[in-house]
Design a protein around this motif. Structure first.
Motif, mmCIF file in Angstrom:
data_model
loop_
_atom_site.group_PDB
_atom_site.id
_atom_site.type_symbol
_atom_site.label_atom_id
_atom_site.label_comp_id
_atom_site.label_asym_id
_atom_site.label_seq_id
_atom_site.Cartn_x
_atom_site.Cartn_y
_atom_site.Cartn_z
ATOM 1 N N PHE A 45 15.512 26.123 -1.682
ATOM 2 C CA PHE A 45 16.850 26.359 -2.178
ATOM 3 C C PHE A 45 18.004 25.454 -1.212
ATOM 4 C CE2 PHE A 45 14.982 29.635 -4.519
ATOM 5 C CZ PHE A 45 15.559 29.381 -5.771
ATOM 6 N N CYS A 46 17.458 24.291 -0.927
ATOM 7 C CA CYS A 46 18.465 23.259 -0.339
ATOM 8 C C CYS A 46 19.531 23.283 -1.158
ATOM 9 C CB CYS A 46 17.803 21.911 -0.176
ATOM 10 S SG CYS A 46 16.310 22.172 0.869
ATOM 11 N N SER A 47 20.939 23.460 -0.515
ATOM 12 C CA SER A 47 21.941 23.519 -1.369
ATOM 13 C C SER A 47 22.247 22.506 -2.233
ATOM 14 C CB SER A 47 23.240 24.024 -0.529
ATOM 15 O OG SER A 47 23.435 22.788 -0.122
ATOM 16 N N TYR A 48 21.803 21.170 -2.143
ATOM 17 C CA TYR A 48 22.052 19.960 -3.173
ATOM 18 C C TYR A 48 20.982 19.976 -4.234
ATOM 19 C CZ TYR A 48 18.647 18.696 0.297
ATOM 20 O OH TYR A 48 17.417 18.552 1.057
ATOM 21 N N CYS A 49 19.837 20.551 -4.079
ATOM 22 C CA CYS A 49 18.712 20.243 -4.788
ATOM 23 C C CYS A 49 18.323 21.157 -5.930
ATOM 24 C CB CYS A 49 17.432 20.387 -3.672
ATOM 25 S SG CYS A 49 16.140 19.943 -4.528
ATOM 26 N N ILE A 50 17.926 20.488 -7.094
ATOM 27 C CA ILE A 50 17.432 21.049 -8.222
ATOM 28 C C ILE A 50 16.165 21.298 -8.529
ATOM 29 C CG2 ILE A 50 17.159 19.301 -9.596
ATOM 30 C CD1 ILE A 50 19.339 20.582 -11.727
ATOM 31 N N VAL A 51 15.321 21.019 -7.736
ATOM 32 C CA VAL A 51 13.871 21.177 -7.847
ATOM 33 C C VAL A 51 13.565 22.560 -8.115
ATOM 34 C CG1 VAL A 51 11.604 20.741 -6.696
ATOM 35 C CG2 VAL A 51 13.258 18.962 -6.925
ATOM 36 N N PRO A 52 14.131 23.869 -7.069
ATOM 37 C CA PRO A 52 13.801 25.051 -7.107
ATOM 38 C C PRO A 52 14.016 25.566 -8.411
ATOM 39 C CG PRO A 52 14.635 24.590 -5.183
ATOM 40 C CD PRO A 52 14.872 23.467 -5.880
ATOM 41 N N TYR A 53 14.967 25.101 -9.347
ATOM 42 C CA TYR A 53 15.142 25.820 -10.752
ATOM 43 C C TYR A 53 14.503 25.240 -11.627
ATOM 44 C CZ TYR A 53 19.336 26.685 -7.679
ATOM 45 O OH TYR A 53 20.303 27.125 -6.676
ATOM 46 N N VAL A 54 14.116 23.825 -11.478
ATOM 47 C CA VAL A 54 13.320 23.229 -12.765
ATOM 48 C C VAL A 54 11.660 23.475 -12.247
ATOM 49 C CG1 VAL A 54 15.027 21.672 -13.262
ATOM 50 C CG2 VAL A 54 13.463 20.962 -11.657
ATOM 51 N N ARG A 55 11.358 23.726 -11.116
ATOM 52 C CA ARG A 55 9.893 23.905 -10.863
ATOM 53 C C ARG A 55 9.304 25.280 -10.429
ATOM 54 N NH1 ARG A 55 5.927 19.682 -11.637
ATOM 55 N NH2 ARG A 55 7.014 18.089 -12.092
ATOM 56 N N GLY A 56 10.319 26.159 -10.435
ATOM 57 C CA GLY A 56 10.040 27.555 -10.211
ATOM 58 C C GLY A 56 9.681 27.935 -8.940
ATOM 59 N N ARG A 57 9.235 29.253 -8.555
ATOM 60 C CA ARG A 57 8.812 29.947 -7.275
ATOM 61 C C ARG A 57 7.566 29.229 -6.854
ATOM 62 N NH1 ARG A 57 12.884 30.350 -8.383
ATOM 63 N NH2 ARG A 57 12.743 28.639 -6.972
ATOM 64 N N THR A 96 8.978 20.531 -31.956
ATOM 65 C CA THR A 96 8.530 21.631 -31.467
ATOM 66 C C THR A 96 9.127 21.791 -29.924
ATOM 67 O OG1 THR A 96 6.595 21.056 -32.489
ATOM 68 C CG2 THR A 96 6.262 22.554 -30.638
ATOM 69 N N ILE A 97 9.411 22.901 -29.716
ATOM 70 C CA ILE A 97 10.280 23.065 -28.296
ATOM 71 C C ILE A 97 9.654 24.267 -27.720
ATOM 72 C CG2 ILE A 97 12.395 23.409 -27.061
ATOM 73 C CD1 ILE A 97 14.059 22.092 -29.400
ATOM 74 N N ASP A 98 9.082 24.321 -26.514
ATOM 75 C CA ASP A 98 8.447 25.376 -25.991
ATOM 76 C C ASP A 98 8.702 25.106 -24.290
ATOM 77 O OD1 ASP A 98 7.138 27.475 -25.310
ATOM 78 O OD2 ASP A 98 4.962 26.647 -25.722
ATOM 79 N N ILE A 99 9.857 25.923 -23.959
ATOM 80 C CA ILE A 99 10.348 25.697 -22.596
ATOM 81 C C ILE A 99 9.997 27.074 -21.825
ATOM 82 C CG2 ILE A 99 12.231 25.269 -20.882
ATOM 83 C CD1 ILE A 99 11.353 22.933 -22.438
ATOM 84 N N TRP A 100 9.344 27.187 -20.740
ATOM 85 C CA TRP A 100 9.229 28.542 -20.198
ATOM 86 C C TRP A 100 10.161 28.650 -18.803
ATOM 87 C CZ3 TRP A 100 3.235 29.780 -19.776
ATOM 88 C CH2 TRP A 100 2.817 29.617 -21.253
ATOM 89 N N LYS A 101 10.830 29.679 -18.448
ATOM 90 C CA LYS A 101 11.700 29.681 -17.439
ATOM 91 C C LYS A 101 10.754 29.814 -16.291
ATOM 92 C CE LYS A 101 16.033 31.500 -17.392
ATOM 93 N NZ LYS A 101 16.987 31.080 -18.332
ATOM 94 N N GLU A 102 9.703 30.429 -16.203
ATOM 95 C CA GLU A 102 8.991 30.647 -14.990
ATOM 96 C C GLU A 102 7.509 31.084 -15.460
ATOM 97 O OE1 GLU A 102 8.712 30.409 -11.472
ATOM 98 O OE2 GLU A 102 10.664 31.066 -11.394
ATOM 99 N N THR A 103 6.612 30.870 -14.419
ATOM 100 C CA THR A 103 5.212 31.488 -14.698
ATOM 101 C C THR A 103 4.625 31.499 -13.376
ATOM 102 O OG1 THR A 103 3.192 31.235 -15.740
ATOM 103 C CG2 THR A 103 4.085 29.017 -15.147
ATOM 104 N N ASP A 104 3.680 32.307 -13.238
ATOM 105 C CA ASP A 104 2.986 32.632 -11.911
ATOM 106 C C ASP A 104 1.532 31.885 -12.072
ATOM 107 O OD1 ASP A 104 2.098 34.659 -12.689
ATOM 108 O OD2 ASP A 104 3.018 35.888 -11.529
#
Ligand code: SAH
Ligand code: SF4
Ligand code: F3S
Length: 490
Positions: A211-223, A176-184
């Motif tokens: 978006f600190c240039s080294y950091c992945i958090v904004p991409y995996v935790r969303g806005r 079972t795979i359920d990945i969302w790109k984004e949600t508010d």
């Protein structure tokens, strides 16, 4: 032996469409499935949640545990439980490696236990390349979900149990795979467990827009999105009634709290509201981004009786040039000025930080700037990290990677400086009598209990279980570098 439960409990007409009602509906269904499986097994089904990463993930795990206990699973001591869950982190490459390293062992356990299910969730699952790899090489995983739909855990469990046990012929192949790109969406009022009865983390916001240039958090935790202040206050009031005396307000950048609300509010204003909650004794928060730390916040910290005298203020680098390419929006002078203002307002404030060594293009001069700030500020402690290249971040495309041996030398030098200064700072409190929140029995010595000072330092002292959860005055008899040996005084 294949397990099978001939049940199809979901009545499509009855499934609520609004949250959290929908999840409570699925929790009732899951409860029945879990109880049938436990009957077959002849004992309650166990779960185990392994948490990697930061406090945000730790809080998410408490939410997962709240649901697992609600539906009838009981906590097991080891990873080889009937439902084993890894809540993953991906902030540095070695965080990912740890997960792959341990996953094989879980696969072997599953071969021996027909009731076992394995789930992976958290930040690492938000990376498509990770999910592809899991689909290809780790077929024994039953459920994969990300950071945006964690509130749907009950619903996902029902699907996973149905896939694993209601249709045994498909058991081995359905993931079972359920990945969302984004949600508010922010769903309130779902169950959550607490590791400690007297303290708790509280999410005040989710995501990150920096978006600190080294950091992945904004991409995996969303806005970035903030919870409504009345929901936060209501949750804390409820926790305080339930015995909580200390809260940790959580967000990737708490200083920008409230910007996304319909009626915007500042973090300082939120703190003022939380301060009013009777029975709450200590307020902590993390993390503070230096670019958004306001004078209003400093004033609130000065006036407060409850905000702990500890601030985690990530520096990342002391070099103006590096800070610019890191996209941090402050410079060395601004940071040092902030520290000065904070210390004027709260003279005994403990300061801790995060520092990255070996960011692309870092020269010896840049590194010396970092060392200079470390010495000028005099941190109580610091987390030092080797730069780790994260695919998809702007820094990953920067070419001038620093040679490994140079990074290592800088890292060792920084670490020894941080430790030397930290030990000096800690020594200064020797002999003082200070309040300590007693947190647990000491793991090595049953005669001792362990707690934390307002400034977050650890203290061990003779004591018993009756002291746990209480704030006790303690004489700090001896400083052992990073912790103290104390004794209770009246
Ligand atoms: N939101 C928080 C912390 C997020 S991650 C903040 O802004 O401070 C925690 C720490 O991990 C960061 O402060 C940073 O020092 C470190 N970190 C993040 N990405 C990294 C990377 N690619 N390599 C090494 N360290 C990193
Ligand atoms: Fe990452 Fe920067 Fe956001 Fe912190 S503020 S989570 S370091 S992007
Ligand atoms: Fe890691 Fe995600 Fe936290 S990447 S540091 S667990 S927000």
């Amino acid at each position: 032996m294949e397990q099978k439960i001939n049940l199809n409990l979901i009545d499509k007409e009855q499934v609520p469409t609004s949250e959290p009602e929908r999840q409570y509906y699925f929790m009732e269904i899951a409860k029945q499935y879990v109880s049938r499986l436990a009957e077959q097994k002849g004992e309650p089904l166990t779960f185990h949640v392994t948490t990697f990463g930061c406090q945000m993930n730790a809080r998410d795990s408490e939410k997962l545990i709240g649901i697992l206990e609600y539906i009838g699973y009981v906590e097991g001591a080891s990873e080889d439980a009937d439902f084993s869950i890894y809540n993953t982190c991906t902030v540095r490459e070695n965080a990912n490696n740890k997960v792959y390293g341990r996953l094989g062992g879980l696969g072997n356990s599953k071969k021996k236990n027909p009731f076992m299910m394995i789930a992976l969730c958290g930040c690492m699952m938000q990376e498509p390349s990770v999910v592809e790899k899991l689909q290809k090489s780790y077929r024994f995983v039953n459920l994969i979900f990300g950071t945006h739909n964690i509130y749907k855990f009950a619903e996902l469990i029902v699907t996973t149990i149905e896939n694993s046990f209601c249709f045994p012929e498909a058991k081995k192949s359905i993931m079972t795979i359920d990945i969302w790109k984004e949600t508010d969406q922010i769903v309130e009022d779902l169950p959550a467990e607490r590791k400690y009865f007297f303290k708790s983390g509280i999410n005040i916001m989710f995501g990150c827009d920096n978006f600190c240039s080294y950091c992945i958090v904004p991409y995996v935790r969303g806005r970035e999105r903030s919870r409504e202040p009345k929901e936060i206050v209501r949750e804390i009031e409820h926790l305080v009634k339930d015995g909580v005396v200390e809260v940790m307000l959580l967000g990737q950048n708490v200083n920008s709290y409230g910007k996304t609300l319909e009626t915007p509010m500042t973090f300082a204003q939120l703190l003022t509201e939380i301060e009013k909650i009777e029975g709450l004794e200590r307020i902590r928060f993390m993390t503070s981004h230096p670019k958004d730390l306001s004078d209003e916040l400093i004033a609130v910290m000065k006036a407060s009786k409850k905000i702990c005298h500890h601030l985690h203020l990530p520096l990342q680098s002391g070099s103006d040039r590096m800070l610019k390419v890191m996209n941090r929006h402050y410079d060395k002078a601004h940071y040092l000025r902030l520290v000065e203002k904070l210390r004027e307002a709260v003279p005994d404030l403990a300061l801790t930080t995060d520092i990255i060594v070996g960011f692309p293009g870092e020269t010896e001069e840049d590194f010396l700037d970092t060392l200079d700030v470390v010495r000028k500020v005099g941190y109580d402690s610091a987390f030092t990290f080797l730069y780790s290249k994260r695919t998809g971040t702007p820094a990953a495309a920067m070419e001038e990677q620093v040679p490994e041996d140079i990074v290592k030398r800088r890292f060792d030098l920084l670490l020894s400086e941080v430790q030397r200064i930290g030990a000096q700072k800690a020594k200064k409190l020797e002999g003082r009598i200070l309040p300590v929140l007693i947190e647990q029995r000491n793991e090595q010595d049953a005669q001792l209990v362990t707690g934390r000072l307002d400034n977050n330092s650890v203290v061990h002292l003779p004591g018993d279980d009756s002291m746990i959860g209480k704030i006790q005055n303690v004489r700090l008899k001896e400083c052992k570098g990073f912790y103290y040996i104390g004794e209770a005084v009246d």
